[in-house]
Design a protein around this motif. Sequence first.
Motif, PDB file in Angstrom:
ATOM      1  N   UNK A  61       0.839  -1.201   0.000  1.00  0.00           N
ATOM      2  CA  UNK A  61       0.000   0.000   0.000  1.00  0.00           C
ATOM      3  C   UNK A  61       0.870   1.246   0.000  1.00  0.00           C
ATOM      4  N   UNK A  62       0.486   2.242  -0.799  1.00  0.00           N
ATOM      5  CA  UNK A  62       1.198   3.521  -0.873  1.00  0.00           C
ATOM      6  C   UNK A  62       0.457   4.543  -0.003  1.00  0.00           C
ATOM      7  N   UNK A  63       0.991   4.788   1.181  1.00  0.00           N
ATOM      8  CA  UNK A  63       0.284   5.549   2.217  1.00  0.00           C
ATOM      9  C   UNK A  63      -0.012   7.010   1.858  1.00  0.00           C
ATOM     10  N   UNK A 271      -2.181   4.248  -8.370  1.00  0.00           N
ATOM     11  CA  UNK A 271      -2.281   5.354  -9.313  1.00  0.00           C
ATOM     12  C   UNK A 271      -1.398   6.519  -8.876  1.00  0.00           C
ATOM     13  N   UNK A 272      -1.452   6.836  -7.574  1.00  0.00           N
ATOM     14  CA  UNK A 272      -0.647   7.940  -7.063  1.00  0.00           C
ATOM     15  C   UNK A 272       0.837   7.601  -7.096  1.00  0.00           C
ATOM     16  N   UNK A 273       1.180   6.350  -6.774  1.00  0.00           N
ATOM     17  CA  UNK A 273       2.578   5.933  -6.792  1.00  0.00           C
ATOM     18  C   UNK A 273       3.167   6.027  -8.199  1.00  0.00           C
ATOM     19  N   UNK A 274       2.321   5.809  -9.214  1.00  0.00           N
ATOM     20  CA  UNK A 274       2.764   5.887 -10.610  1.00  0.00           C
ATOM     21  C   UNK A 274       2.688   7.299 -11.181  1.00  0.00           C
ATOM     22  N   UNK A 275       2.252   8.254 -10.355  1.00  0.00           N
ATOM     23  CA  UNK A 275       2.188   9.643 -10.809  1.00  0.00           C
ATOM     24  C   UNK A 275       0.924  10.003 -11.556  1.00  0.00           C
ATOM     25  N   UNK A 276      -0.175   9.300 -11.295  1.00  0.00           N
ATOM     26  CA  UNK A 276      -1.480   9.559 -11.920  1.00  0.00           C
ATOM     27  C   UNK A 276      -1.401   9.565 -13.451  1.00  0.00           C
ATOM     28  N   UNK A 277      -1.138   8.415 -14.055  1.00  0.00           N
ATOM     29  CA  UNK A 277      -1.079   8.347 -15.519  1.00  0.00           C
ATOM     30  C   UNK A 277      -2.437   8.534 -16.191  1.00  0.00           C
ATOM     31  N   UNK A 278      -3.517   8.514 -15.413  1.00  0.00           N
ATOM     32  CA  UNK A 278      -4.867   8.644 -15.985  1.00  0.00           C
ATOM     33  C   UNK A 278      -5.451  10.036 -15.792  1.00  0.00           C
ATOM     34  N   UNK A 279      -4.585  11.026 -15.573  1.00  0.00           N
ATOM     35  CA  UNK A 279      -5.079  12.397 -15.455  1.00  0.00           C
ATOM     36  C   UNK A 279      -5.965  12.749 -16.650  1.00  0.00           C
ATOM     37  N   UNK A 280      -7.120  13.406 -16.377  1.00  0.00           N
ATOM     38  CA  UNK A 280      -8.033  13.740 -17.463  1.00  0.00           C
ATOM     39  C   UNK A 280      -8.730  15.055 -17.236  1.00  0.00           C
ATOM     40  N   UNK A 281      -9.711  15.315 -18.078  1.00  0.00           N
ATOM     41  CA  UNK A 281     -10.428  16.584 -18.058  1.00  0.00           C
ATOM     42  C   UNK A 281     -11.638  16.487 -17.136  1.00  0.00           C
ATOM     43  N   UNK A 307     -12.906   4.647 -16.384  1.00  0.00           N
ATOM     44  CA  UNK A 307     -11.473   4.925 -16.447  1.00  0.00           C
ATOM     45  C   UNK A 307     -10.796   3.881 -17.345  1.00  0.00           C
ATOM     46  N   UNK A 308     -10.098   4.307 -18.386  1.00  0.00           N
ATOM     47  CA  UNK A 308      -9.485   3.347 -19.317  1.00  0.00           C
ATOM     48  C   UNK A 308      -8.170   2.759 -18.819  1.00  0.00           C
ATOM     49  N   UNK A 309      -7.654   3.281 -17.697  1.00  0.00           N
ATOM     50  CA  UNK A 309      -6.355   2.834 -17.187  1.00  0.00           C
ATOM     51  C   UNK A 309      -6.571   1.812 -16.069  1.00  0.00           C
ATOM     52  N   UNK A 310      -6.086   0.611 -16.287  1.00  0.00           N
ATOM     53  CA  UNK A 310      -6.200  -0.470 -15.307  1.00  0.00           C
ATOM     54  C   UNK A 310      -4.848  -0.698 -14.629  1.00  0.00           C
ATOM     55  N   UNK A 311      -4.900  -0.935 -13.326  1.00  0.00           N
ATOM     56  CA  UNK A 311      -3.696  -1.277 -12.575  1.00  0.00           C
ATOM     57  C   UNK A 311      -3.846  -2.690 -12.015  1.00  0.00           C
TER      58      UNK A 311
END
Length: 417
Positions: A61-63, A271-281, A307-311
């Motif tokens: 987990x990314x706290x 998502x946060x650990x990866x830097x939010x690659x799914x940022x959108x409008x 959301x099109x981004x799956x982790x």
Amino acid sequence: MSSFQDFLILVSILVEAGLLCWLEKKAWNTLVTPLFILMLPYVAVLLISVAISGYFGFIDFYYPSILIWNAGLLLFAIPSFAFSFLCRRNNYQTVSSGIRNDDMPRIFTLIGLFLVMVFLYRILQTVRSSHFILGSDEFAEEFAGYGFWGHLKRFGSVMLSIYIYYLDRNRRWLWLFIIVLLSVMVINMVKGTMIIPCVVGVFMRIVSGKTKISGSLLLSVAISAVAVFFVTLVLTIVVVNENDLDDKALLFIFQHFVHYLTSGTLGLSMDMELGFPDRGDIDVIFTQFINIYNQISGDKTILSPVNPVYHFTGTNLTNVRTVFGTLYIYTNHLQFSVYILCLSSICYFFKIVSDASRNLYVNSIYFYLCSLLAMGWFEFYFFHLDLVEIPVILLLLYCFDWAFVGRKYKYPIICST
């Protein structure tokens, strides 16, 4: 980030939740408020997510992802305390005394019979005509995934919550309607559509004194929720995939259940650990309104909120980020703050109106909003068409009741104690 810093972040959300719970209870004299309903399920799921972190195949987990909820809960609490202050200053009612009239309109019995007959017909029709197996996502889509049957399914979910509210010893026959409508939701294979109507009905029972908050109630709710997952997964394993329900299958069900329970918190964490690659409008947050406008204006473009981004969380894929996580990735900081303040204000406005009016339909709309908050540990549910359609259905039911059934209530916006 060090383990000590992770520990401090975890403690911060627990301390914040405890303090907000205390202040909220002081403000409203009840545990059934939007902030409670939003916050407590998230804290419970968060603790489960932390407990299974690194175990049973799940990722660590990314706290720092908790900090988004720290900010979101503080913002959501501001309108709560502001509305409470105004109510107390003007001696307005702040605790619900239940729904005014407990006599179920006879038309609801006829509606229930109609829904039972048409949905049983639809199930048989789809079984005969579909190339897919009952229990599959494809079958669910054909059954009531769109068009007339999709809208009728939403109407059925509204009536399901109402029948759960009216259920008592003298109305045991309502179990027929409840079981059939629940079966429709199970066939639909979307767990939110099974859970949300039941949550609405239970909340209305609690505020009306039909059901008391107790350990047995919480245990029953927990067992029922687990049963929903097991039923849908057993359908998938045994009916669709034609596998035996052996030890491996049971282990898969356990892992899938824990995955579903933690997919929002772990999804936001990763998502946060990866830097939010799914940022959108921000358009995604208002998907249903944009789609309605497009249909009216002749533009056939349909915007999808999915959301099109799956982790990959270690056992399965997830594309959900919790209510504040999804809001965060589609907004900037100002938009994030303004949206939460507005959403909280709307919820507490409906709380005051429902407490004052004591009306079935207003309470249904209010607790529908609360049920979406209750699912905030999983995903942001406020960008679906249901947010518009279900309140409209309830308002139409009220108009029909008032005009044709003759139960003409008075609806004060605010009434004094």
